[in-house]
Design an enzyme around this catalytic site. Sequence first.
Site, PDB file in Angstrom:
ATOM      1  N   TYR A 130      49.894  21.383 128.947  1.00  0.00           N
ATOM      2  CA  TYR A 130      49.599  22.803 128.679  1.00  0.00           C
ATOM      3  C   TYR A 130      48.923  23.455 129.878  1.00  0.00           C
ATOM      4  CZ  TYR A 130      50.586  22.282 123.693  1.00  0.00           C
ATOM      5  OH  TYR A 130      51.188  22.075 122.489  1.00  0.00           O
TER       6      TYR A 130
ATOM      7  N   LYS B  18      22.044   8.600 110.574  1.00  0.00           N
ATOM      8  CA  LYS B  18      22.571   9.928 110.215  1.00  0.00           C
ATOM      9  C   LYS B  18      23.947  10.140 110.833  1.00  0.00           C
ATOM     10  CE  LYS B  18      19.964  11.879 113.973  1.00  0.00           C
ATOM     11  NZ  LYS B  18      18.616  12.036 114.474  1.00  0.00           N
TER      12      LYS B  18
HETATM   13  C1  LIG Z   1      18.046  11.199 115.307  1.00  0.00           C
HETATM   14  C2  LIG Z   1      16.596  10.980 115.250  1.00  0.00           C
HETATM   15  C3  LIG Z   1      16.020   9.872 115.889  1.00  0.00           C
HETATM   16  C4  LIG Z   1      16.810   8.923 116.759  1.00  0.00           C
HETATM   17  O1  LIG Z   1      17.026   9.513 118.019  1.00  0.00           O
HETATM   18  P1  LIG Z   1      17.798   8.710 119.170  1.00  0.00           P
HETATM   19  O2  LIG Z   1      17.648   9.592 120.362  1.00  0.00           O
HETATM   20  O3  LIG Z   1      19.224   8.612 118.727  1.00  0.00           O
HETATM   21  O4  LIG Z   1      17.149   7.403 119.297  1.00  0.00           O
HETATM   22  C5  LIG Z   1      14.657   9.674 115.706  1.00  0.00           C
HETATM   23  N1  LIG Z   1      13.912  10.520 114.969  1.00  0.00           N
HETATM   24  C6  LIG Z   1      14.446  11.604 114.355  1.00  0.00           C
HETATM   25  C7  LIG Z   1      13.572  12.495 113.562  1.00  0.00           C
HETATM   26  C8  LIG Z   1      15.787  11.868 114.488  1.00  0.00           C
HETATM   27  O5  LIG Z   1      16.303  12.944 113.881  1.00  0.00           O
END
Ligand SMILES: *Cc1c(COP(=O)(O)O)cnc(C)c1O
Length: 368
Positions: free
Chosen positions: A265, A35
């Site tokens: 800044y 994702k």
């Molecule tokens: C993002 C996600 C993961 C992976 O999590 P990590 O902490 O990056 O390993 C697993 N399950 C779901 C439902 C997620 O949304």
Amino acid sequence: MISHFPTAHINLSALQHNFNVVRQHSSANILCMLKANAYGHGLIPIAQALHEADGFGVARLEEALALRAVGITQKIVVMLGFLTHEELELFFQHNLDAVIHSEFQLDLLEAFTEILPLPLAGEGRGEGFNIWLKLDIGMHRLGFLPKDFAKVYQRLKQCKVISELMLMTHFPCADDFTNPITDVQIAEFFNITKNYSDKKSIANSAIILQHSVASRDWVRPGIMLYGASPLNYMSADNLDLKPVMTLSSRIIAIHELPAGAAIGYGSTWTCPEAMRIAVVAIGYGDGYPRHVPSGTPVLIRGKHLPLIGRVSMDLITVDLRGADEIEIGDEVILWGEGLSADLIANHADTIAYELFCRLTSRIKFIYN
Ligand SMILES: *Cc1c(COP(=O)(O)O)cnc(C)c1O
């Protein structure tokens, strides 16, 4: 030729190494989480490099369709599921697995079952949907509460359009091993589902690394694939994870400044003595976090040197005391090999996940 400064080198052998670390911890099927543009690493090239993955997890339908469009054939699970009937049709057409987390999705699925000709007449596919039923064991974000599980399960079982059902959940405190709630929640999940023979999936990176026994039948690694630590008490190094992304830029100016000269800044940092400073071509307009304080390290010619003054849109400034060999044009590593993203995330009061995700389109990605 135009110089291009901020670059993210993506090391695909480090990705493969981290994938193998998942394998060492779990014999389950591996659903690699892609994702948010593969945690900022590039959706398509990362998916194509992970050819041993049993499947991919994305948040949204668009991400899944982008993977199908380039010919990815593995299982793809869409974590947010579908919102409308039209989306459900796309899941069906493109053979995508959907997470079901809310009752309105059940209604949509039941309505879809009624309009489909049986046996299912899909193009080249005689199967129905693969559904991942999400239980809410304490995150209280998405998922069905334990009290509703049996009822929801019955309704799903009656949907003729479903070919495989998976039971899943996601835990809120798995990164913190001092918090005993995760053990309680794992036990609760397996207790609620113990009389159901369907495949189960509970493990993100933190669970995979700490509870390998419970990590079945599908594990869902995200951050560990990219080489950052999912645990708040252990470094990526100690977990044998290698950084996949190395973010770098170049020094575009060096100045000799007198004692009392204020930098950047807000004039938040003042030279305590006559000294050299470097100006580096990266800033929050590239996704480098604006909130890191003076003292946050960067890596130049193998030396950790402190950033000084405020991060601006295109530039940062670095204290060059004790590093006389450094010259204009030198490469500066912001995180990655030799400087962990977790450390920089700490300075920015965030997590490496966010650093990776919020790089902007100004960064040039190089894969090797
Ligand atoms: C993002 C996600 C993961 C992976 O999590 P990590 O902490 O990056 O390993 C697993 N399950 C779901 C439902 C997620 O949304």
